[in-house]
Scaffold this motif. Structure first.
Motif, PDB file in Angstrom:
ATOM      1  N   SER A 318       0.856  -1.186   0.000  1.00 48.38           N
ATOM      2  CA  SER A 318       0.000   0.000   0.000  1.00 48.38           C
ATOM      3  C   SER A 318       0.893   1.237   0.000  1.00 48.38           C
ATOM      4  CB  SER A 318      -0.923  -0.004   1.215  1.00 48.38           C
ATOM      5  OG  SER A 318      -0.170   0.291   2.362  1.00 48.38           O
ATOM      6  N   THR A 320       1.121   3.632   1.958  1.00 51.39           N
ATOM      7  CA  THR A 320       1.677   4.016   3.263  1.00 51.39           C
ATOM      8  C   THR A 320       2.907   3.180   3.630  1.00 51.39           C
ATOM      9  OG1 THR A 320       0.128   2.521   4.312  1.00 51.39           O
ATOM     10  CG2 THR A 320      -0.525   4.846   4.192  1.00 51.39           C
ATOM     11  N   ASP A 341      -0.008  -0.575  -4.955  1.00 51.89           N
ATOM     12  CA  ASP A 341      -1.392  -0.673  -5.432  1.00 51.89           C
ATOM     13  C   ASP A 341      -2.028   0.694  -5.199  1.00 51.89           C
ATOM     14  OD1 ASP A 341      -4.055  -1.048  -5.828  1.00 51.89           O
ATOM     15  OD2 ASP A 341      -4.241  -2.822  -4.546  1.00 51.89           O
ATOM     16  N   THR A 344      -4.854   1.949  -2.884  1.00 55.52           N
ATOM     17  CA  THR A 344      -4.644   2.220  -1.457  1.00 55.52           C
ATOM     18  C   THR A 344      -4.333   3.695  -1.190  1.00 55.52           C
ATOM     19  OG1 THR A 344      -2.254   1.792  -1.575  1.00 55.52           O
ATOM     20  CG2 THR A 344      -3.694  -0.109  -1.160  1.00 55.52           C
TER      21      THR A 344
END
Ligand code: NAP
Ligand code: ZN
Length: 347
Positions: A318, A320, A341, A344
């Motif tokens: 993701s 983050t 991805d 996200t």
């Protein structure tokens, strides 16, 4: 202007944060791409950490982009809404110099990088760690239906950067090819060289990736840490493709080349390397380098990978997790490409 969400870093080793950037309005020949996946290349890390010199911040890296066409300008002829497409390291070039005319846009003196460059509109370009990008149609690639978008994304840099020199140095059946470093570029180099018919040896620091290397198509795997491989493989290769992101002892590698062999460097470590010319002269060896590839060649590579069932071996993350992924790449803990991805990325 089209505001879109992105992940940017404000300086060397400053954590990535969600931000809003502006993409240019869709021009007549522009394609608006909804980015689905963006690979993390070690070049993103060298740039973000200023290992290659000064970087302009904030920086939105990402030059391994795969997504779907969301809109097209009214003069676009090659793409339509819904097409599966990719963008690599370049988003524009002059289109007129001998390199552009020959389809070698990577050598154009005024090519524009996907990030870290100045776009035609005078604003800094921003890469694929983002939900959308606007790119002139000539620099958009078509991703064949046989390739899922996530495993196709890394091909846009790691794929073409290894495919191009393998083609240029005419690798095929009978070629003895060594790939140094089994990371993002290296694992694609192994898959592509094996698909071209070469006998591939992987030179990797330890034995920990040996099973993977064989699964990617390597005939032989040699760990380099204890140094014995350099002696035993002397004069043994026609081509060494060096994908290592750190400094190497070039003499030890070059001496593994047979007569007229070439060591082609695609890895770009922070610091300069040195070599004894004794190592080159003996077997009429060459030491060379190679940057990415042209647009037509990138499409050829995508079609080649689709025909041979070759995608990147990835770990999806993701947005983050970018900072943690950078640490893992630098530590050699990536098998074999991190792919963001973009679903996200919070709106
Ligand atoms: P990567 O995924 O980090 O792979 C680099 C590999 O190098 C590692 O997996 C590791 O392989 C080996 N390595 C790392 N540190 C090492 C050390 N200290 N000593 C020996 N080997 C070491 O990086 P990448 O994304 O493939 O990129 C590789 C390099 O190519 C980077 O420098 C990048 O900037 C450059 N690059 C150049 C171009 C171009 O156009 N020429 C395009 C893209 C990237 P093992 O664990 O198997 O030893
Ligand atoms: Zn790259």
């Amino acid at each position: 202007m089209l505001p879109v969400t992105a992940f940017a870093t404000a300086g060397p080793r400053v954590p990535f944060e969600r931000t809003t950037i502006e993409r240019r309005d869709l021009g007549p020949r522009d394609v608006l791409i909804a980015i689905a996946y963006a690979g993390i290349c070690h070049s993103d890390i060298h740039t973000a950490r200023e290992e290659w010199g000064a970087t302009t911040f904030p920086l939105v890296p990402g030059h391994e982009i795969a997504g779907v066409v969301e809109a097209v300008g009214n003069e676009v002829t090659t793409y339509a809404v819904g097409d599966r497409v990719g963008v690599g390291c370049l988003v524009d070039s002059c289109g007129e110099c001998r390199h552009c005319v020959a389809g070698n846009e990577q050598f154009c003196r005024s090519s524009i990088g996907t990030y870290g460059s100045t776009g035609r509109d005078g604003r800094p370009t921003a890469g694929g760690y983002s939900t959308h990008i606007v790119v002139t149609e000539a620099f958009v690639l078509r991703i064949p239906d046989a390739l899922p978008l996530d495993v196709a994304a890394p091909l846009l840099c790691a794929g073409v950067t290894t495919y191009s020199p393998l083609r240029h140095w005419k690798v095929g059946p009978g070629s003895r090819v060594a790939v140094a470093g089994l990371g993002g570029l290296g694992h694609m180099g192994v898959k592509i060289a094996a698909a071209m018919g070469a006998e591939v040896t992987v030179l990797t620091r330890t034995d920990s990736k040996a099973d993977d290397a064989r699964a990617f198509g390597a005939a032989h795997v040699r760990a380099t840490a204890d140094g014995t491989a350099f002696r035993e493989l002397r004069n043994g290769f026609d081509l060494i493709l060096n994908t290592v992101s750190a400094e190497l002892d070039l003499d030890r590698y070059v001496r593994m080349l047979d007569v007229d062999g070439a060591m082609v460097n695609v890895g770009l470590p922070e610091n300069a390397l040195s070599i004894s010319l004794m190592s080159l002269v003996g077997n009429r060896r060459s030491l060379a380098g190679s940057p990415i590839g042209g647009i037509a060649e990138t499409q050829e590579m995508l079609d080649f990978c689709a025909a041979h069932g070759l995608g990147s071996t990835i770990e999806t993350i993701s947005a983050t997790e970018i900072d943690a992924a950078y640490e893992r790449v630098v530590a050699g803990d990536v098998r074999y490409r991190f792919v963001i991805d973009t679903a996200t990325i919070p709106a």
